[in-house]
Design a protein around this motif. Sequence first.
Motif, PDB file in Angstrom:
ATOM      1  N   TYR A 176       0.808  -1.266  -0.023  1.00 24.63           N
ATOM      2  CA  TYR A 176      -0.028   0.118   0.198  1.00 24.63           C
ATOM      3  C   TYR A 176       0.836   1.319  -0.050  1.00 24.63           C
ATOM      4  CZ  TYR A 176      -4.673  -2.014   0.681  1.00 24.63           C
ATOM      5  OH  TYR A 176      -5.765  -2.674   0.421  1.00 24.63           O
ATOM      6  N   LYS A 180      -3.587   3.305  -0.178  1.00 29.85           N
ATOM      7  CA  LYS A 180      -4.240   2.653  -1.237  1.00 29.85           C
ATOM      8  C   LYS A 180      -3.431   1.591  -1.780  1.00 29.85           C
ATOM      9  CE  LYS A 180      -6.321   7.251  -2.285  1.00 29.85           C
ATOM     10  NZ  LYS A 180      -6.470   8.312  -3.248  1.00 29.85           N
ATOM     11  N   LYS A 181      -4.114   0.746  -2.403  1.00 27.83           N
ATOM     12  CA  LYS A 181      -3.425  -0.537  -2.851  1.00 27.83           C
ATOM     13  C   LYS A 181      -2.485  -0.105  -4.201  1.00 27.83           C
ATOM     14  CE  LYS A 181      -4.159  -5.285  -3.979  1.00 27.83           C
ATOM     15  NZ  LYS A 181      -5.005  -6.551  -3.848  1.00 27.83           N
ATOM     16  N   ASN A 206       1.155  -1.210 -10.015  1.00 26.23           N
ATOM     17  CA  ASN A 206       0.646   0.024 -10.663  1.00 26.23           C
ATOM     18  C   ASN A 206       1.476   0.943 -10.836  1.00 26.23           C
ATOM     19  OD1 ASN A 206      -1.989  -1.297 -10.711  1.00 26.23           O
ATOM     20  ND2 ASN A 206      -2.543  -0.248  -8.658  1.00 26.23           N
ATOM     21  N   ALA A 214      -8.877   2.619 -14.616  1.00 19.46           N
ATOM     22  CA  ALA A 214      -9.118   2.098 -13.263  1.00 19.46           C
ATOM     23  C   ALA A 214     -10.767   1.876 -12.985  1.00 19.46           C
ATOM     24  CB  ALA A 214      -8.325   2.948 -12.295  1.00 19.46           C
ATOM     25  N   ILE A 217     -11.777  -1.192 -10.934  1.00 19.31           N
ATOM     26  CA  ILE A 217     -11.005  -1.485  -9.697  1.00 19.31           C
ATOM     27  C   ILE A 217     -11.943  -1.367  -8.718  1.00 19.31           C
ATOM     28  CG2 ILE A 217      -9.147  -1.150  -8.184  1.00 19.31           C
ATOM     29  CD1 ILE A 217      -7.282  -0.143 -10.567  1.00 19.31           C
ATOM     30  N   TRP A 221      -7.074   2.817  -5.077  1.00 20.11           N
ATOM     31  CA  TRP A 221      -5.815   2.290  -5.653  1.00 20.11           C
ATOM     32  C   TRP A 221      -4.904   3.680  -5.701  1.00 20.11           C
ATOM     33  CZ3 TRP A 221      -4.491   5.055 -10.005  1.00 20.11           C
ATOM     34  CH2 TRP A 221      -5.709   5.738 -10.582  1.00 20.11           C
ATOM     35  N   GLU A 223      -0.756   4.701  -7.832  1.00 20.00           N
ATOM     36  CA  GLU A 223       0.308   4.578  -8.822  1.00 20.00           C
ATOM     37  C   GLU A 223       1.516   5.211  -8.466  1.00 20.00           C
ATOM     38  OE1 GLU A 223      -1.179   6.224 -12.422  1.00 20.00           O
ATOM     39  OE2 GLU A 223      -1.086   8.206 -11.197  1.00 20.00           O
TER      40      GLU A 223
END
Length: 318
Positions: A176, A180-181, A206, A214, A217, A221, A223
């Motif tokens: 993370y 956010k992932k 990402n 996205a 998703i 998320w 990046e």
Amino acid sequence: MLNQILNILSDGQFHSGEELGERLGVSRAAVWKHLKKLDDLEIPYSSVKGKGYRLQDAIELLHEDQIRTALSQRLDILDLLLDVDSTNTYLFKRAGDHMGKRYAVLAEKQVAGRGRRGRQWVSPFGKNIYLSLLASFSGGISSLEGLSLMTAIAVERALVRLGIEGAGLKWPNDVYAGGKKLAGILLEVTGEYSSHCQVVIGIGLNLSLSEEDARDIEQPWAELRSLKPDLSRNEVAGILLDELLQAVDSFQKEGFAPWQQYWSERDIFHHKEVRIIGGHHERLGVVKGVNRKGELLLQTERGMETINAGEISVRPAG
């Protein structure tokens, strides 16, 4: 030839059909035929009369020599693919012919990328890192406890090498940034329970995602290029693969135990209350680290409980 065309168009500028034909030594009709394949790969491009063709966004295609430059560990085979259903599936089908080999594959695009718990991994062309590594282990499936956590540590260590600080780990194997992932991991095993086995280690990272990319998703998320805009995709791929190979080396020699504290110090939920959701069951507790097998230690009202990795989800309690 499509690779050559993409290399020319990767600068995001207009190139006429005549120019492309001259540079490739083919007719404009042949160029047009190959350009139509961009539609199949869902690569956005423009065609303007009098100007020619251009990709909607400049991209950096993967190059084997640039990636191998970053490697300090043994890698027997490296495949770079334009598109594939899934890099994990690609290697899993070839595992039986490559026992003992370290075999990596990177793809520009996945049409059926997979994450944990059957989720889709969004995989647009030329933007992110889709990496899988095939490795062999002699101790059987039971000796693989903690490998998924070790893989997440490899991703985090690659980010540090790239100058990105503050990435966190989420049990059992997510990475993370800012809550956010950023990356996900999927391990698939084939072989004997108590002897030789092979593992396909898949990583989706990402690097550059648009809101349109996205749209499917279903969770927040992150990046890399929002954190560090000037990153080279080949540098990211090379360093990530190198850290993964180092992690496999370390795990084969010592297992996960030496990395327990390292994991806990970077766990985004360490000393925090979480909900553990699996099947029809849910429990509350405070994360107290992991044990030498990589199992989650959860302090609940019933005492210290050990949570095995599986089809479960860890979420904030609040």
